[in-house]
Write a protein that holds these residues in place. Structure first.
Motif, PDB file in Angstrom:
ATOM      1  N   ALA A  31      -4.032   0.980   7.031  1.00 17.60           N
ATOM      2  CA  ALA A  31      -3.098   2.056   7.357  1.00 17.60           C
ATOM      3  C   ALA A  31      -2.196   1.685   8.523  1.00 17.60           C
ATOM      4  N   MET A  32      -2.751   1.040   9.541  1.00 14.89           N
ATOM      5  CA  MET A  32      -1.975   0.741  10.743  1.00 14.89           C
ATOM      6  C   MET A  32      -0.888  -0.297  10.481  1.00 14.89           C
ATOM      7  N   PHE A  33      -1.174  -1.314   9.670  1.00 15.69           N
ATOM      8  CA  PHE A  33      -0.150  -2.316   9.384  1.00 15.69           C
ATOM      9  C   PHE A  33       1.055  -1.701   8.679  1.00 15.69           C
ATOM     10  N   ALA A  34       0.854  -0.613   7.960  1.00 14.24           N
ATOM     11  CA  ALA A  34       1.958   0.048   7.272  1.00 14.24           C
ATOM     12  C   ALA A  34       2.799   0.906   8.211  1.00 14.24           C
ATOM     13  N   LEU A  35       2.336   1.111   9.436  1.00 18.49           N
ATOM     14  CA  LEU A  35       3.016   2.019  10.363  1.00 18.49           C
ATOM     15  C   LEU A  35       3.662   1.317  11.544  1.00 18.49           C
ATOM     16  N   VAL A  36       3.136   0.163  11.958  1.00 20.32           N
ATOM     17  CA  VAL A  36       3.654  -0.521  13.143  1.00 20.32           C
ATOM     18  C   VAL A  36       4.721  -1.546  12.752  1.00 20.32           C
TER      19      VAL A  36
END
Length: 253
Positions: free
Chosen positions: A25-30
């Motif tokens: 999830a985080m790689f898709a947001l940062v």
């Protein structure tokens, strides 16, 4: 005023069967990812997976080296010499750089982790040793770190490009240091509070300290810790707010 800003997070901090945070999830947001390199956290498979996720999402890949302190998650100060600190940083950077190459990408910047991050800002000898080693590895490498401190001054002396970061999930003291994690107000868990801090940092360059005074930071990047409880929710809220305000999210490196 609309401006460009980077959003980074400390990721890839799992080890073996143990997982830290929600990297998918985080790689898709940062827009930038500080990936652990095996000393405080991470392992070869986790680094390889992180590199592939960075490529998949168009995220800038950064090395996140720390002290050789897996049990303490790299947050304990270790009495290593400046020369040893420099060698260990380059050792970790080299490991991630090799893994990144197999995924078709490269390490574009370095951000130290935990106790090493704070030491490099306070210990000029260690900072210069590490920066000179990084310059020898790759003169184009960028160092990400705290604003207007010892590490930034040392980077100016050694000719290394430097980028400033500010934390939107951590509290600040009046002198610009972070509130210690053992103290009240050290962590920001409320998404609305994180959004307010992110917008204030982007639009004014500063943020309110723990005592109500103002800290000037002028960041190039905003940081969220992947291990902060509710990190994905914070990242989603912050990214949506920055997009809605018309700010462009893009890697600093």
């Amino acid at each position: 005023m609309e401006r460009a800003i980077d959003l980074n997070a400390d990721l890839g901090e799992g080890y073996g069967a143990w997982r830290m945070g929600d990297d998918d999830a985080m790689f898709a947001l940062v827009t930038s990812a500080n990936v652990a390199c095996g000393f405080h956290a991470g392992d070869p498979l986790t680094m390889a997976r992180s590199a592939r996720l960075a490529v998949e999402h168009g995220v800038a890949l950064g090395a996140h080296p720390g002290y050789r302190d897996r049990a303490g998650f790299g947050r304990r100060e270790l009495a290593v010499t400046p020369e040893e600190a420099a060698a260990e940083v380059v050792y970790q950077l080299g490991a991630l750089a090799a893994v990144a190459r197999t995924a078709g990408t490269a390490v574009r910047y370095v951000k130290a982790h935990g106790a090493l991050y704070h030491r490099l800002d306070a210990d000029r000898a260690a900072a210069v040793a590490v920066l000179e080693a990084l310059a020898a590895f790759d003169p184009a490498i960028v160092v990400l770190g705290p604003p207007a401190g010892g590490l930034e001054r040392a980077a100016g002396e050694t000719g290394i490009r430097y980028a400033r970061e500010a934390f939107i999930d951590r509290g600040y003291l009046a002198d610009g240091r972070l509130v210690p994690r053992t103290h009240p107000g050290a962590l920001v868990h409320d998404p609305s509070a994180a959004v307010d801090r992110a917008l204030e940092l982007v639009e004014t360059g500063g943020v309110a300290a723990h005592d109500g005074s103002r800290v000037e930071l002028e960041p190039d990047s905003l940081c969220l810790h992947g291990d902060t409880p509710g990190a994905v929710g914070l990242a989603r809220a912050v990214r949506a707010a920055l997009d809605a305000a018309g700010h462009e999210l893009r890697p600093f490196a």
